[in-house]
Design an enzyme around this catalytic site. Structure first.
Site, PDB file in Angstrom:
ATOM      1  N   ASP A  10       0.870  -1.174   0.000  1.00 10.91           N
ATOM      2  CA  ASP A  10       0.000   0.000   0.000  1.00 10.91           C
ATOM      3  C   ASP A  10       0.910   1.229   0.000  1.00 10.91           C
ATOM      4  O   ASP A  10       1.666   1.447   0.952  1.00 10.91           O
ATOM      5  CB  ASP A  10      -0.862  -0.069   1.267  1.00 10.91           C
ATOM      6  CG  ASP A  10      -1.773   1.135   1.404  1.00 10.91           C
ATOM      7  OD1 ASP A  10      -1.637   2.096   0.615  1.00 10.91           O
ATOM      8  OD2 ASP A  10      -2.620   1.104   2.318  1.00 10.91           O
ATOM      9  N   GLY A  32      -9.784   4.259  -6.060  1.00 11.26           N
ATOM     10  CA  GLY A  32      -8.470   3.631  -6.229  1.00 11.26           C
ATOM     11  C   GLY A  32      -7.399   4.199  -5.311  1.00 11.26           C
ATOM     12  O   GLY A  32      -7.652   4.522  -4.145  1.00 11.26           O
ATOM     13  N   VAL A  33      -6.211   4.350  -5.854  1.00 11.62           N
ATOM     14  CA  VAL A  33      -5.084   4.808  -5.046  1.00 11.62           C
ATOM     15  C   VAL A  33      -5.292   6.271  -4.620  1.00 11.62           C
ATOM     16  O   VAL A  33      -4.891   6.680  -3.526  1.00 11.62           O
ATOM     17  CB  VAL A  33      -3.749   4.578  -5.797  1.00 11.62           C
ATOM     18  CG1 VAL A  33      -3.575   5.485  -6.980  1.00 11.62           C
ATOM     19  CG2 VAL A  33      -2.569   4.691  -4.863  1.00 11.62           C
ATOM     20  N   ASP A  34      -5.952   7.030  -5.473  1.00 11.46           N
ATOM     21  CA  ASP A  34      -6.265   8.435  -5.184  1.00 11.46           C
ATOM     22  C   ASP A  34      -7.091   8.535  -3.893  1.00 11.46           C
ATOM     23  O   ASP A  34      -6.755   9.296  -2.964  1.00 11.46           O
ATOM     24  CB  ASP A  34      -7.054   8.994  -6.386  1.00 11.46           C
ATOM     25  CG  ASP A  34      -7.156  10.506  -6.386  1.00 11.46           C
ATOM     26  OD1 ASP A  34      -6.535  11.132  -5.512  1.00 11.46           O
ATOM     27  OD2 ASP A  34      -7.854  11.053  -7.271  1.00 11.46           O
ATOM     28  N   SER A 117      -2.746   4.448 -14.208  1.00 10.02           N
ATOM     29  CA  SER A 117      -3.736   4.155 -15.276  1.00 10.02           C
ATOM     30  C   SER A 117      -4.173   2.695 -15.392  1.00 10.02           C
ATOM     31  O   SER A 117      -5.009   2.373 -16.220  1.00 10.02           O
ATOM     32  CB  SER A 117      -3.231   4.604 -16.657  1.00 10.02           C
ATOM     33  OG  SER A 117      -3.389   5.989 -16.814  1.00 10.02           O
ATOM     34  N   THR A 118      -3.575   1.797 -14.584  1.00 11.16           N
ATOM     35  CA  THR A 118      -3.900   0.380 -14.800  1.00 11.16           C
ATOM     36  C   THR A 118      -5.080  -0.108 -13.959  1.00 11.16           C
ATOM     37  O   THR A 118      -5.392  -1.289 -13.946  1.00 11.16           O
ATOM     38  CB  THR A 118      -2.685  -0.531 -14.493  1.00 11.16           C
ATOM     39  OG1 THR A 118      -2.404  -0.458 -13.084  1.00 11.16           O
ATOM     40  CG2 THR A 118      -1.466  -0.123 -15.279  1.00 11.16           C
ATOM     41  N   GLY A 119      -5.721   0.816 -13.245  1.00 14.71           N
ATOM     42  CA  GLY A 119      -6.898   0.440 -12.462  1.00 14.71           C
ATOM     43  C   GLY A 119      -8.148   0.909 -13.184  1.00 14.71           C
ATOM     44  O   GLY A 119      -8.503   0.407 -14.257  1.00 14.71           O
TER      45      GLY A 119
HETATM   46  N1  AR6 Z   1      -1.319   1.580  -3.057  1.00 17.93           N
HETATM   47  C1  AR6 Z   1      -0.729   1.297  -4.227  1.00 17.93           C
HETATM   48  N2  AR6 Z   1      -1.424   1.039  -5.343  1.00 17.93           N
HETATM   49  C2  AR6 Z   1      -2.785   1.076  -5.262  1.00 17.93           C
HETATM   50  C3  AR6 Z   1      -3.471   1.374  -4.082  1.00 17.93           C
HETATM   51  C4  AR6 Z   1      -2.669   1.641  -2.929  1.00 17.93           C
HETATM   52  N3  AR6 Z   1      -3.233   1.942  -1.758  1.00 17.93           N
HETATM   53  N4  AR6 Z   1      -4.797   1.313  -4.345  1.00 17.93           N
HETATM   54  C5  AR6 Z   1      -4.921   0.987  -5.638  1.00 17.93           C
HETATM   55  N5  AR6 Z   1      -3.713   0.837  -6.208  1.00 17.93           N
HETATM   56  P1  AR6 Z   1      -6.327   3.467  -9.940  1.00 17.93           P
HETATM   57  P2  AR6 Z   1      -6.022   4.878 -12.522  1.00 17.93           P
HETATM   58  C6  AR6 Z   1      -3.328   0.479  -7.586  1.00 17.93           C
HETATM   59  O1  AR6 Z   1      -7.661   2.961 -10.315  1.00 17.93           O
HETATM   60  O2  AR6 Z   1      -6.227   3.622 -13.259  1.00 17.93           O
HETATM   61  C7  AR6 Z   1      -9.294   7.418  -9.361  1.00 17.93           C
HETATM   62  O3  AR6 Z   1     -10.651   7.494  -9.131  1.00 17.93           O
HETATM   63  C8  AR6 Z   1      -4.330  -0.275  -8.426  1.00 17.93           C
HETATM   64  O4  AR6 Z   1      -4.260  -1.667  -8.155  1.00 17.93           O
HETATM   65  O5  AR6 Z   1      -6.146   3.968  -8.567  1.00 17.93           O
HETATM   66  O6  AR6 Z   1      -4.874   5.746 -12.900  1.00 17.93           O
HETATM   67  C9  AR6 Z   1      -8.721   8.748  -9.814  1.00 17.93           C
HETATM   68  O7  AR6 Z   1      -9.328   9.839  -9.184  1.00 17.93           O
HETATM   69  C10 AR6 Z   1      -3.831   0.040  -9.826  1.00 17.93           C
HETATM   70  O8  AR6 Z   1      -2.828  -0.902 -10.214  1.00 17.93           O
HETATM   71  O9  AR6 Z   1      -5.832   4.658 -10.920  1.00 17.93           O
HETATM   72  C11 AR6 Z   1      -9.005   8.723 -11.279  1.00 17.93           C
HETATM   73  O10 AR6 Z   1     -10.328   9.124 -11.558  1.00 17.93           O
HETATM   74  C12 AR6 Z   1      -3.164   1.393  -9.703  1.00 17.93           C
HETATM   75  O11 AR6 Z   1      -3.116   1.660  -8.301  1.00 17.93           O
HETATM   76  C13 AR6 Z   1      -8.827   7.267 -11.656  1.00 17.93           C
HETATM   77  O12 AR6 Z   1      -9.046   6.556 -10.450  1.00 17.93           O
HETATM   78  C14 AR6 Z   1      -3.916   2.500 -10.380  1.00 17.93           C
HETATM   79  O13 AR6 Z   1      -5.313   2.308 -10.246  1.00 17.93           O
HETATM   80  C15 AR6 Z   1      -7.420   6.990 -12.116  1.00 17.93           C
HETATM   81  O14 AR6 Z   1      -7.350   5.678 -12.614  1.00 17.93           O
END
Ligand code: AR6
Length: 335
Positions: A10, A32-34, A117-119
Site C-alpha cells: 500500500d 483507487g489509489v487516489d 492508469s492500470t486500475g
Molecule cells: N497503493 C498502491 N497502489 C494502489 C493502491 C494503494 N493503496 N490502491 C490501488 N492501487 P487506480 P487509474 C493500484 O484505479 O487507473 C481514481 O478514481 C491499483 O491496483 O487507482 O490511474 C482517480 O481519481 C492500480 O494498479 O488509478 C481517477 O479518476 C493502480 O493503483 C482514476 O481513479 C492505479 O489504479 C485513475 O485511474
C-alpha cells in the site's frame, strides 16, 4: 546510479520523500489509489489540491503529504485507455517523466509510483509496465539527483508483470546526454578489454577504445554521423550497449555487446529482438555487421540470429593496426 525497486504493498504506508498519486484532471480525489491517499493524508490534502486548479493529463503537480509518512505527494493524471487511439503511450510516459522532474526540482531523492492508469483507467498492464520501466530508467541515467524509485504494486497481476520485466527483460535507453555518453564509454572500455584482448591484444584494444569509443568519439558519431547508441539495462544496471546506423535499406549494426557476467542469460536474444524491431521501424530490409574472423563465439551467436557471412573485409584502422573481419547480413522478413 539510482536503483529501481519493485515491491508489493500500500503506497500510503511508505516512509519516503514522495509518493505519486494516480489522480484525475480535477485533483479533487476519487477512488483507487487516489482515494486511499486522500484518506490517509487527511482533509488538508484536498484543500491544498483545490488551490492547484486541476492538472492536464500527462502532467504532474505537487503538494505536501500532510498525515502521510511521505513528505510530499506528486499528483499526476494518467490517460484513460482508449484502445491506443489517443496518444496514451506518450501521455503515460509523460506522467512518469513529469513526476520525476518535479521530484528533482523539489530535492526529492526517494519516490514511489503506483501502476498509473492500470486500475479504473483500464490501461493494459504489461504495456503500462514497459512504459513505466523505460521512462524511469531513461530518466535516471540522465539525473543523478534521485537515489531510489519504487514501483509499488498493489495487485498480484501487476507485481508478477513487474517482477518478470525486472528479472528477465531488458530496457534499451537511447544515449543523448553527456552523462549517458560517459556511461557508454566506460562500458565500452570494460567490455572491449574483456572481450577483445584475447583476440587482438591489449595494444590494439587500447588504441581502438581511445579512437572509437572515447566520450569524444561517441559524441561525434551520435551528433555528426547519424549513429544511435542505446544502453541495455538489466535489473536496473547497465548490461551492455548497442550502436546502429540506418543506411537506406540496411541497418548497420556497429556495436552490440553484453558484459561478461550477463552473457548466456538470454539478454543477447532480447537485445537482438530490439535491434530487429528498430530495423523494421526504419524500413530496413536487412541488418549488416562486421565481426572479427577469430571471434568464433560471436559468429556462432549471429548465425543463430539468422546472419550469414557475405565476404571478408580487411580495414586499415591506422597506427599500423588492421581489422580482419567478415561482413555478415541478416535479411528481415518484411510482411
Ligand atoms: N497503493 C498502491 N497502489 C494502489 C493502491 C494503494 N493503496 N490502491 C490501488 N492501487 P487506480 P487509474 C493500484 O484505479 O487507473 C481514481 O478514481 C491499483 O491496483 O487507482 O490511474 C482517480 O481519481 C492500480 O494498479 O488509478 C481517477 O479518476 C493502480 O493503483 C482514476 O481513479 C492505479 O489504479 C485513475 O485511474
Amino acid at each position: 546510479m539510482a536503483k529501481i525497486e519493485i515491491i508489493k504493498g500500500d503506497i500510503t504506508r511508505l516512509h519516503i520523500d514522495a509518493i505519486v498519486n494516480a489522480a484525475n484532471n480535477s485533483l479533487t480525489g476519487g477512488g483507487g489509489v487516489d482515494g486511499a491517499i486522500h484518506i490517509a493524508a487527511g482533509p488538508e490534502l484536498l484543500r491544498s489540491c483545490k488551490l492547484l486548479e486541476g492538472c492536464e493529463t500527462g502532467d504532474a503537480k505537487i503538494t505536501k503529504g500532510f498525515n502521510l509518512p511521505a513528505k510530499f505527494v506528486i499528483h499526476t493524471v494518467g490517460p484513460v485507455w482508449q484502445e491506443g487511439k489517443t496518444n496514451e503511450n506518450q501521455l503515460l510516459a509523460s506522467c512518469y517523466k513529469e513526476s520525476l522532474m518535479l521530484a528533482v526540482r523539489n530535492n526529492i531523492r526517494t519516490l514511489a509510483f503506483p501502476n498509473i492508469s492500470t486500475g479504473i483507467y483500464g490501461y493494459p498492464k504489461p504495456q503500462a509496465a514497459t512504459i513505466a520501466f523505460e521512462t524511469i530508467q531513461a530518466f535516471l541515467i540522465n539525473h543523478q539527483q534521485i537515489d531510489r524509485v519504487i514501483c509499488c504494486c498493489f495487485d498480484e497481476e501487476n507485481l508478477k508483470i513487474y517482477r518478470e520485466l525486472y528479472d528477465k527483460g531488458i530496457v534499451a535507453v537511447r544515449v543523448f546526454s553527456p552523462l549517458a555518453i560517459e556511461t557508454t564509454s566506460k562500458l565500452a572500455e570494460k567490455i572491449w578489454h574483456e572481450h577483445y584482448v584475447p583476440m587482438i591484444g591489449i595494444e590494439q584494444v587500447s588504441y581502438m577504445v581511445n579512437s572509437f569509443q572515447s566520450v569524444k568519439a561517441i559524441g561525434n558519431q551520435i551528433n555528426n554521423e547519424n549513429y544511435q547508441y542505446y544502453i541495455i539495462y538489466h535489473q536496473s544496471e547497465p548490461a551492455g550497449y548497442i550502436a546502429i546506423k540506418p543506411m537506406g535499406e540496411e541497418l548497420f549494426l556497429s556495436k552490440f555487446y553484453i558484459i561478461q557476467e550477463k552473457r548466456g542469460t538470454g539478454l543477447g536474444k532480447k537485445g537482438y529482438d530490439f535491434i530487429s524491431k528498430k530495423a523494421k521501424e526504419f524500413g530496413c530490409k536487412s541488418i549488416t555487421l562486421t565481426v572479427n574472423k577469430n571471434n568464433i563465439n560471436s559468429i556462432k551467436a549471429y548465425r543463430k540470429f539468422g546472419f550469414e557471412i557475405e565476404n571478408p573485409v580487411i580495414t586499415d584502422i591506422g597506427s599500423g593496426f588492421i581489422m580482419d573481419d567478415y561482413k555478415m547480413r541478416s535479411r528481415l522478413d518484411t510482411d
